[in-house]
Design an enzyme around this catalytic site. Structure first.
Site, mmCIF file in Angstrom:
data_model
loop_
_atom_site.group_PDB
_atom_site.id
_atom_site.type_symbol
_atom_site.label_atom_id
_atom_site.label_comp_id
_atom_site.label_asym_id
_atom_site.label_seq_id
_atom_site.Cartn_x
_atom_site.Cartn_y
_atom_site.Cartn_z
ATOM 1 C CB CYS A 46 -84.269 52.745 -5.790
ATOM 2 S SG CYS A 46 -83.520 53.058 -7.396
ATOM 3 C CG ASP A 82 -90.793 48.451 -5.527
ATOM 4 O OD1 ASP A 82 -89.770 49.169 -5.571
ATOM 5 O OD2 ASP A 82 -91.783 48.632 -6.258
ATOM 6 C CG HIS A 106 -88.888 52.210 -6.574
ATOM 7 N ND1 HIS A 106 -88.350 50.955 -6.770
ATOM 8 C CD2 HIS A 106 -88.048 53.089 -7.172
ATOM 9 C CE1 HIS A 106 -87.233 51.075 -7.473
ATOM 10 N NE2 HIS A 106 -87.025 52.356 -7.715
#
Length: 470
Positions: A122, A356, A358
C-alpha cells in the site's frame, strides 16, 4: 516424507492466504461520502464551494432531504448536477487524478513467487500516486482534467459487486483445486465515448496514457512495482515487506534518477535530509545537465519525510497540513492511519480527503494500444478525521523552475513559522548545501549505492518509528 508434507501444508496455507487477501481487498469500493455544503473543499491547491445561492437554494434543500441526506452533509454521488456548481467541477478534478491500487495476476516479481501486492504494497502505491501527480503537473498542468472523468459515474455499485463475486469465487476455487490461473468472466466494459479530438486534447491524452504506463505492473515500467522493489532491495526491503513513507521517498528518488525515457530527463526528485531542505542542493539538481549533454533547467519534486507527533498525531499540526494541501505546489501526502497507507490529496474542515490503494484489481497490460483507463481513476473520494492520521508521512511539492522553488520555499517557510507555536518547525529550508553542514561527504549523484551511509542510518531510525502493517 515429513518434509514433503510440511511443504504441502505451506502451499495450501499460501493459497488460502491469497484467497483471503483477494476477498479482503475486493469488496465494493463505492461507498457514501458526505461533504458539508457550508465549508470549502480543497484538492491539491484548488478550492471548491458546494454551497448554492439564490433561487436554487430551496430546490437544493428539498432535493437533499428527499434523497435522505443529513442536514450538515451531502452525498457525493447524489448531488444534482443542475445545481451543483462546483460539485461537478470537484468530481471531475478528483476523478482525473491517477489512482493506483493493489493488483493481482501481474508478472511474477523477481526473486519471489508473488504475483500480487495485496496486503503489503500500500505505501508503494501511495508513493506512486504522489509521483504520478507530480508528473501530471509537469506534462499536463494543474488545469487538466480527463474529458471522460464524469463517465465513471456509470460504474454503479451493483457492477462492482458482481465483479467482486466472480473474482472471489474464481480465486477461492482456484486455491482449492491448485489452478495456477483462475478463470474469471470479465466484467462488461463500457463503450468508450466517441469524441472528435482536437490537437491539444490528443496531445494531452497521449501524455495521460504515457504517465499511467510508467506505473504499469511489469518489470519494464519505469515506476512500476517491480522496479521500485528492485531499488528497495538496496535498503534491505524485499517483495512482501512493508515499506514506510520515508523509505518510499528515497526509492522514488532513485527510480526517477534511473529512468531512461527521454521524456523524463526534465524531472528530478530531491529528498529532504533530517527534515531540512538545502536550497543550493535543490537548485543544483534543477540546473544539472540533461543526459543529452545539453544544459537545461529541470523541474523538481521535493519529498519531505516528517513526523506529526509521537505515538499519535499532534492536532496542533492540523492547520499546517491543511495549509500544505492548499498550496498550488503540493502534490499530496504519503501517509495514512496505523496499519494502512493512504494518499492524502485534500481536506474539508477537519477531515482529510484521500485515495485508498487497498482495493484489489486485476492486472492491466499497459503496453497494449488503447488499454482501458477506468481502473486507474477513482470513482469517488474518501474522508478521514485528521485525528486518525498516523504521525509518519512524506509531504510532496512540485516546482517547475528555480523561480518556482524560491517562491514555494518562501511561502512554505512562512507557513511553518506561523504553525510552529514556539516549537521547532516540522522541517526547514536553509541556504547552502548539505555538505556545508557536514551532513554529506559526497554528492548523491556520485554514489554507487542507493543510499549513503548517513542516509542508511536515518532510514534505520525511520523504520523503527514508522507504523507497521500486519
Amino acid at each position: 516424507m515429513e518434509a514433503t508434507g510440511t511443504d504441502e501444508v505451506e502451499k495450501i496455507k499460501s493459497k488460502f492466504m491469497s484467497a483471503w487477501h483477494n476477498m479482503k481487498y475486493s469488496w465494493v469500493l463505492k461507498t457514501k461520502t458526505y461533504f458539508s455544503r457550508n465549508s470549502p473543499v480543497f484538492l491539491l491547491g484548488k478550492c471548491y464551494h458546494f454551497k448554492t445561492e439564490g433561487k436554487y437554494r430551496a430546490l437544493h434543500s428539498f432535493q437533499s432531504s428527499s434523497a435522505g441526506l443529513s442536514t450538515d452533509g451531502s452525498n457525493f454521488d447524489k448531488i444534482n448536477t443542475e445545481i451543483s456548481g462546483n460539485v461537478e467541477e470537484f468530481r471531475r478534478d478528483f476523478i482525473s487524478r491517477i489512482w493506483l491500487t493493489y493488483r493481482e495476476e501481474f508478472p511474477q516479481i523477481k526473486g519471489s513467487a508473488l504475483t500480487t501486492d495485496c496486503g503489503w504494497g500500500c505505501t508503494l502505491r501511495t508513493g506512486q500516486m504522489l509521483l504520478a501527480q507530480g508528473l501530471m503537473l509537469h506534462f499536463l498542468g494543474r488545469a487538466w482534467v480527463w474529458p471522460e472523468a464524469l463517465d465513471m459515474d456509470s460504474c454503479d455499485s451493483e457492477s462492482w459487486t458482481s465483479s467482486t463475486v466472480r473474482k472471489l469465487t474464481a480465486s477461492f476455487e482456484a486455491s482449492l483445486t491448485a489452478e495456477r490461473d483462475p478463470k474469471v468472466l470479465p466484467r462488461p466494459q463500457r463503450r468508450p465515448t466517441s469524441r472528435d479530438w482536437d490537437g491539444s486534447e490528443m496531445r494531452n491524452e497521449i501524455y495521460h496514457r504515457k504517465i499511467i504506463s510508467w506505473f504499469g505492473d511489469s518489470p519494464l515500467a519505469a515506476f512500476g512495482l517491480h522496479q521500485l522493489i528492485e531499488y528497495g532491495k538496496k535498503s534491505g526491503k524485499m517483495a512482501g515487506d512493508w515499506y514506510g513513507p520515508a523509505v518510499v521517498a528515497h526509492i522514488l528518488r532513485k527510480a526517477v534518477e534511473e529512468a531512461r525515457d527521454p521524456e523524463l530527463q526534465g524531472v528530478t526528485v530531491y529528498v529532504a535530509q533530517d527534515c531540512t531542505v538545502y536550497s543550493s542542493d535543490v537548485i543544483d539538481r534543477q540546473c544539472s545537465f540533461l543526459d543529452s549533454g545539453k544544459a537545461g533547467t529541470k523541474a523538481v519534486i521535493i519529498l519531505v519525510p516528517v513526523r506529526l507527533g509521537g505515538e499519535r498525531t499532534n492536532t496542533d499540526y492540523l492547520e499546517f497540513v491543511k495549509g500544505i494541501l492548499s498550496l498550488e505546489y503540493c502534490v499530496g501526502i504519503i501517509g495514512g492511519k496505523p496499519k494502512q497507507s493512504y494518499y492524502f490529496a485534500g481536506f474539508q474542515d477537519d477531515s482529510l480527503i484521500y485515495m485508498d490503494p487497498h482495493y484489489c484489481q486485476s492486472f492491466v497490460d499497459v503496453s497494449i494500444k488503447d488499454f482501458p483507463l477506468e481502473s486507474f481513476h477513482c470513482p469517488s473520494p474518501k474522508k478521514m478525521s485528521f485525528k486518525k492520521m498516523d504521525p509518519s508521512c512524506t509531504i510532496g511539492f512540485y516546482c517547475r523552475t528555480v523561480q518556482d522553488f524560491e517562491k514555494a520555499s518562501e511561502e512554505i517557510t512562512k507557513m511553518l513559522k506561523s504553525s510552529s507555536k514556539e516549537k521547532y518547525p516540522l522541517f526547514t529550508f536553509v541556504k547552502g548545501r548539505s555538505r556545508d553542514y557536514d551532513f554529506a561527504s559526497s554528492p548523491l549523484h556520485e554514489e554507487n549505492d542507493l543510499f549513503s551511509e548517513d542516509e542508511k542510518k536515518r532510514l534505520k531510525r525511520f523504520s523503527t518509528e514508522e507504523f507497521v502493517l500486519l
